[in-house]
Scaffold this motif. Structure first.
Motif, PDB file in Angstrom:
ATOM      1  N   ARG A   1      10.295   7.767  27.408  1.00 38.85           N
ATOM      2  CA  ARG A   1      10.524   6.715  28.395  1.00 38.85           C
ATOM      3  C   ARG A   1      12.017   6.567  28.708  1.00 38.85           C
ATOM      4  O   ARG A   1      12.398   6.353  29.865  1.00 38.85           O
ATOM      5  N   TRP A   2      12.856   6.661  27.673  1.00 38.33           N
ATOM      6  CA  TRP A   2      14.308   6.526  27.859  1.00 38.33           C
ATOM      7  C   TRP A   2      14.972   7.794  27.319  1.00 38.33           C
ATOM      8  O   TRP A   2      15.401   7.846  26.155  1.00 38.33           O
ATOM      9  N   PRO A   3      15.079   8.840  28.135  1.00 37.77           N
ATOM     10  CA  PRO A   3      15.515  10.160  27.648  1.00 37.77           C
ATOM     11  C   PRO A   3      16.942  10.191  27.104  1.00 37.77           C
ATOM     12  O   PRO A   3      17.276  11.101  26.350  1.00 37.77           O
ATOM     13  N   THR A   4      17.789   9.235  27.490  1.00 38.19           N
ATOM     14  CA  THR A   4      19.164   9.225  26.994  1.00 38.19           C
ATOM     15  C   THR A   4      19.339   8.293  25.801  1.00 38.19           C
ATOM     16  O   THR A   4      20.468   8.120  25.312  1.00 38.19           O
ATOM     17  N   ALA A   5      18.269   7.705  25.323  1.00 37.11           N
ATOM     18  CA  ALA A   5      18.366   6.679  24.283  1.00 37.11           C
ATOM     19  C   ALA A   5      18.665   7.264  22.917  1.00 37.11           C
ATOM     20  O   ALA A   5      18.336   8.421  22.618  1.00 37.11           O
ATOM     21  N   ARG A   6      19.274   6.444  22.072  1.00 34.78           N
ATOM     22  CA  ARG A   6      19.390   6.712  20.645  1.00 34.78           C
ATOM     23  C   ARG A   6      18.293   5.896  19.956  1.00 34.78           C
ATOM     24  O   ARG A   6      18.357   4.667  19.918  1.00 34.78           O
ATOM     25  N   VAL A   7      17.294   6.577  19.468  1.00 34.64           N
ATOM     26  CA  VAL A   7      16.101   5.930  18.917  1.00 34.64           C
ATOM     27  C   VAL A   7      16.049   6.196  17.415  1.00 34.64           C
ATOM     28  O   VAL A   7      16.150   7.346  16.977  1.00 34.64           O
ATOM     29  N   THR A   8      15.876   5.119  16.644  1.00 33.91           N
ATOM     30  CA  THR A   8      15.682   5.261  15.203  1.00 33.91           C
ATOM     31  C   THR A   8      14.365   4.612  14.818  1.00 33.91           C
ATOM     32  O   THR A   8      14.128   3.445  15.140  1.00 33.91           O
ATOM     33  N   GLY A   9      13.520   5.390  14.168  1.00 35.36           N
ATOM     34  CA  GLY A   9      12.289   4.858  13.608  1.00 35.36           C
ATOM     35  C   GLY A   9      12.511   4.481  12.154  1.00 35.36           C
ATOM     36  O   GLY A   9      13.061   5.275  11.380  1.00 35.36           O
ATOM     37  N   TYR A  10      12.097   3.271  11.786  1.00 30.77           N
ATOM     38  CA  TYR A  10      12.284   2.777  10.423  1.00 30.77           C
ATOM     39  C   TYR A  10      10.926   2.576   9.756  1.00 30.77           C
ATOM     40  O   TYR A  10       9.980   2.082  10.387  1.00 30.77           O
ATOM     41  N   ASP A  11      10.842   2.912   8.482  1.00 28.98           N
ATOM     42  CA  ASP A  11       9.626   2.662   7.719  1.00 28.98           C
ATOM     43  C   ASP A  11      10.001   2.578   6.237  1.00 28.98           C
ATOM     44  O   ASP A  11      11.032   3.124   5.825  1.00 28.98           O
ATOM     45  N   ASN A  12       9.159   1.869   5.461  1.00 33.13           N
ATOM     46  CA  ASN A  12       9.429   1.783   4.020  1.00 33.13           C
ATOM     47  C   ASN A  12       8.532   2.713   3.216  1.00 33.13           C
ATOM     48  O   ASN A  12       8.485   2.620   1.987  1.00 33.13           O
ATOM     49  N   SER A  13       7.814   3.605   3.899  1.00 35.53           N
ATOM     50  CA  SER A  13       6.953   4.576   3.238  1.00 35.53           C
ATOM     51  C   SER A  13       7.614   5.949   3.262  1.00 35.53           C
ATOM     52  O   SER A  13       7.836   6.527   4.336  1.00 35.53           O
ATOM     53  N   ALA A  14       7.912   6.478   2.083  1.00 38.06           N
ATOM     54  CA  ALA A  14       8.513   7.808   2.017  1.00 38.06           C
ATOM     55  C   ALA A  14       7.577   8.863   2.585  1.00 38.06           C
ATOM     56  O   ALA A  14       8.017   9.827   3.220  1.00 38.06           O
ATOM     57  N   GLU A  15       6.260   8.675   2.375  1.00 41.23           N
ATOM     58  CA  GLU A  15       5.288   9.643   2.878  1.00 41.23           C
ATOM     59  C   GLU A  15       5.284   9.667   4.405  1.00 41.23           C
ATOM     60  O   GLU A  15       5.250  10.743   5.024  1.00 41.23           O
ATOM     61  N   MET A  16       5.317   8.488   5.004  1.00 36.03           N
ATOM     62  CA  MET A  16       5.336   8.428   6.463  1.00 36.03           C
ATOM     63  C   MET A  16       6.633   9.009   7.026  1.00 36.03           C
ATOM     64  O   MET A  16       6.631   9.756   8.012  1.00 36.03           O
ATOM     65  N   LEU A  17       7.768   8.681   6.405  1.00 35.81           N
ATOM     66  CA  LEU A  17       9.045   9.181   6.903  1.00 35.81           C
ATOM     67  C   LEU A  17       9.154  10.696   6.795  1.00 35.81           C
ATOM     68  O   LEU A  17       9.733  11.349   7.667  1.00 35.81           O
ATOM     69  N   GLU A  18       8.592  11.252   5.730  1.00 34.46           N
ATOM     70  CA  GLU A  18       8.623  12.711   5.595  1.00 34.46           C
ATOM     71  C   GLU A  18       7.916  13.365   6.773  1.00 34.46           C
ATOM     72  O   GLU A  18       8.396  14.376   7.321  1.00 34.46           O
ATOM     73  N   ARG A  19       6.800  12.796   7.188  1.00 33.52           N
ATOM     74  CA  ARG A  19       6.064  13.336   8.335  1.00 33.52           C
ATOM     75  C   ARG A  19       6.830  13.077   9.633  1.00 33.52           C
ATOM     76  O   ARG A  19       6.946  13.955  10.498  1.00 33.52           O
TER      77      ARG A  19
ATOM     78  N   PRO B   1       0.811  -1.227   0.000  1.00 33.93           N
ATOM     79  CA  PRO B   1       0.000   0.000   0.000  1.00 33.93           C
ATOM     80  C   PRO B   1       0.834   1.263   0.000  1.00 33.93           C
ATOM     81  O   PRO B   1       1.966   1.297   0.486  1.00 33.93           O
ATOM     82  N   THR B   2       0.271   2.310  -0.570  1.00 30.46           N
ATOM     83  CA  THR B   2       0.789   3.650  -0.336  1.00 30.46           C
ATOM     84  C   THR B   2       0.042   4.228   0.860  1.00 30.46           C
ATOM     85  O   THR B   2      -1.106   3.867   1.125  1.00 30.46           O
ATOM     86  N   TRP B   3       0.706   5.134   1.578  1.00 32.69           N
ATOM     87  CA  TRP B   3       0.177   5.593   2.858  1.00 32.69           C
ATOM     88  C   TRP B   3      -0.119   7.082   2.825  1.00 32.69           C
ATOM     89  O   TRP B   3       0.543   7.858   2.131  1.00 32.69           O
ATOM     90  N   ASP B   4      -1.100   7.466   3.621  1.00 29.47           N
ATOM     91  CA  ASP B   4      -1.516   8.854   3.765  1.00 29.47           C
ATOM     92  C   ASP B   4      -1.386   9.220   5.240  1.00 29.47           C
ATOM     93  O   ASP B   4      -2.261   8.896   6.047  1.00 29.47           O
ATOM     94  N   PRO B   5      -0.284   9.881   5.637  1.00 26.73           N
ATOM     95  CA  PRO B   5      -0.088  10.187   7.063  1.00 26.73           C
ATOM     96  C   PRO B   5      -1.239  10.977   7.669  1.00 26.73           C
ATOM     97  O   PRO B   5      -1.630  10.728   8.817  1.00 26.73           O
ATOM     98  N   ALA B   6      -1.790  11.940   6.930  1.00 30.75           N
ATOM     99  CA  ALA B   6      -2.868  12.748   7.490  1.00 30.75           C
ATOM    100  C   ALA B   6      -4.093  11.897   7.793  1.00 30.75           C
ATOM    101  O   ALA B   6      -4.731  12.062   8.843  1.00 30.75           O
TER     102      ALA B   6
END
Length: 273
Positions: A58-76, A6-11
C-alpha cells in the motif's frame, strides 16, 4: 491462575491464511492517506508477517516494522524482510504490545487480531497516539466472537470438573475486547476522529473438523500451551472439544460455515494547524 501466555505455531496459523487476512485487508482499505512522504509504520502483533507485506504494497516507500513477542512467529516473518522496489524497507523485531511505545513519530500504528491478548489495551492508546505524527493513524481489528460456540464451549470445557484444576483462569473472556461504542469513546477522548464498525464474516472452511483446525492456530493456543507438558491430557482435551464442536458446527456439502464477528477501528490524530 493467570491467563496463559501461548506459544505459537506459524504453520498451523497459516493453514487458514486467506480468511485470516481478509479482515486486515478490509481494515487497510479504510485507512486514509498518511502524512509522511516516506511513512513510518508499525504493525503490532505481526505474527508470521503474511499481512505485514500488505502495508509495504500500500505504501511502497514506507519503512515498515512488524513487532511480535513470539520468537516462532518472528522467525517465519523475517523470511519476508528486506528492501522494497520503491525505496521502502520491511523488517521485523521483538516487542510486546503491553509495553511497546513508538521511539520516533509514526504515521501509522496498526494491529491485526492482537489486542485481545493484551489486558487493558485501551490504556495503551494514549501512548500510541502520542507517538503518532500529526495526522497519523491508529488502526486495529480484534475478534468479537467470544460468545460464539467456538469460544464458549472451550471455556465451559476448561471449567468442567475434569479440567478446571488444570485450566481455570487459562482463558479470558469478558475483558478481552470492548464494545464498538466503548472503543469509539476511548479514541475520541484521546482527541482523535474515529471510525469504528463491526463485521460478521461467514467463512466456509474445508476439511474435517475445520473449526477445530482454525482454533488450534489461535484461540486454543493457551490451552495447548498449558497442557504441553502432558501430551495425554492435551490430546484428551482436544478430543472432548472436537466432539462438542462437531455438534455446534456440522459440516455441509461444501464445507463448514464458521461465523466470525470482528470489530474494527481507525482513529486519526489531528494535524498541526
Amino acid at each position: 491462575m493467570p491467563a496463559t501466555t501461548p506459544t505459537w505455531d506459524p504453520a498451523q496459523y497459516l493453514r487458514h491464511a486467506g480468511p485470516r487476512a481478509r479482515p486486515f485487508a478490509d481494515l487497510l482499505a479504510r485507512v486514509p492517506d498518511l502524512p509522511g512522504d516516506r511513512p513510518r509504520i508499525a504493525d503490532l502483533g505481526c505474527g508470521p508477517g503474511h499481512v505485514t507485506t500488505l502495508l509495504a504494497d500500500r505504501w511502497p516507500t514506507a519503512r515498515v516494522t512488524g513487532y511480535d513477542n513470539s520468537a516462532e512467529m518472528l522467525e517465519r516473518a523475517r523470511q519476508q524482510a528486506g528492501d522494497t522496489p520503491d525505496g521502502g524497507h520491511l523488517d521485523f523485531a521483538p516487542a510486546d504490545a503491553r509495553t511497546w511505545t513508538p521511539a520516533e513519530p509514526h504515521d501509522l500504528v496498526i494491529s491485526n487480531a492482537t489486542l485481545q491478548w493484551v489486558p487493558g489495551h485501551t490504556e495503551r492508546f494514549p501512548d500510541w497516539i502520542a507517538g503518532l505524527a500529526p495526522g497519523g493513524v491508529l488502526a486495529f481489528q480484534v475478534p468479537g466472537n467470544f460468545a460464539a460456540p467456538s469460544h464458549r464451549l472451550m471455556r465451559e470445557l476448561a471449567h468442567s470438573p475434569r479440567w478446571r484444576h488444570r485450566l481455570a483462569g487459562t482463558l479470558r473472556h469478558d475483558d478481552a475486547v470492548l464494545t464498538p461504542e466503548a472503543y469509539l469513546a476511548h479514541l475520541t477522548a484521546a482527541g482523535c476522529t474515529a471510525d469504528v464498525w463491526e463485521t460478521t464474516y461467514v467463512h466456509l472452511l474445508p476439511g474435517e473438523d475445520a473449526v477445530l483446525d482454525w482454533v488450534k492456530g489461535t484461540g486454543l493456543r493457551p490451552v495447548l500451551t498449558a497442557l504441553d507438558d502432558d501430551p495425554e491430557a492435551r490430546d484428551a482435551f482436544v478430543e472432548e472439544y472436537r466432539t462438542v464442536l462437531r455438534a455446534a458446527y456440522p459440516p455441509g456439502p461444501h464445507g463448514t460455515a464458521f461465523p466470525f464477528r470482528r470489530i474494527f477501528a481507525v482513529a486519526r490524530k489531528p494535524a498541526d494547524r
